[in-house]
Design an enzyme around this catalytic site. Structure first.
Site, short mmCIF file in Angstrom:
data_model
loop_
_atom_site.label_atom_id
_atom_site.label_comp_id
_atom_site.label_asym_id
_atom_site.label_seq_id
_atom_site.Cartn_x
_atom_site.Cartn_y
_atom_site.Cartn_z
N TYR A 18 31.81 38.32 -0.21
CA TYR A 18 31.51 37.39 -0.96
C TYR A 18 31.08 36.36 -0.15
O TYR A 18 29.82 35.60 -0.33
CB TYR A 18 32.35 36.94 -2.08
N HIS A 22 27.14 34.32 0.41
CA HIS A 22 26.85 33.16 0.22
C HIS A 22 26.30 32.23 1.28
O HIS A 22 25.80 31.08 1.24
CB HIS A 22 27.73 32.47 -0.67
N TYR A 41 24.92 21.66 -6.99
CA TYR A 41 25.77 22.85 -7.32
C TYR A 41 26.69 23.40 -6.13
O TYR A 41 26.04 23.53 -4.96
CB TYR A 41 24.81 23.84 -7.73
N TRP A 76 20.32 38.96 -8.96
CA TRP A 76 21.44 38.21 -8.46
C TRP A 76 22.61 38.76 -9.09
O TRP A 76 23.91 38.99 -8.53
CB TRP A 76 21.31 36.73 -8.23
#
Length: 106
Positions: A18, A22, A41, A76
Site C-alpha cells: 500500500y 502511494h 489531501y 483506482w
C-alpha cells in the site's frame, strides 16, 4: 473550506505494498481529485495499518459525487479494495465516514 478527516484500516499483510502504491499515484487520479474539489489531501499510515485521511473541500458530498463519476476513480478503487479491511461494496471510497471536528486551533 471544510476540513474532513476519516479513518480506514489497511490489512496488515498489505501495508508495505500500500505504501509503495502511494509513492506513484497515477497522474490521472491526482488530477481528478483536484478537479473534483479535493484539496490539501493527505494520507497518514500507522504501523498497524490505521489510515488517517485529511482533506479540505468546499462541499464534501459534491466532491465525493464528482470523484465517483470518474472512470479513473472506479479503476483506482477496484485496485485498492484488496488493501482494506471490509470496504463497503468492495470500494474503499464508500467506506469513508468523516469524523466530527470538535476543536481547531488556527
Amino acid at each position: 473550506m471544510r476540513r474532513v478527516c476519516f479513518l480506514l484500516q489497511v490489512r496488515q499483510d498489505r501495508i508495505d505494498e500500500y505504501r509503495r502504491r502511494h509513492e506513484a499515484v497515477w497522474p490521472e487520479m491526482t488530477a481528478a481529485l483536484s478537479a473534483a474539489g479535493w484539496h490539501n489531501y493527505s494520507l497518514f499510515l500507522r504501523e498497524d495499518g490505521l489510515l488517517v485521511g485529511y482533506l479540505e473541500t468546499a462541499d464534501f458530498a459534491a466532491a465525493r459525487t464528482a470523484m465517483a463519476a470518474t472512470e479513473v476513480n472506479t479503476h483506482w478503487q477496484t485496485e485498492m479494495a484488496g488493501f482494506f479491511e471490509a470496504p463497503d461494496d468492495g470500494r474503499p471510497d464508500r467506506a469513508i465516514r468523516p469524523l466530527t471536528e470538535i476543536f481547531h486551533l488556527m
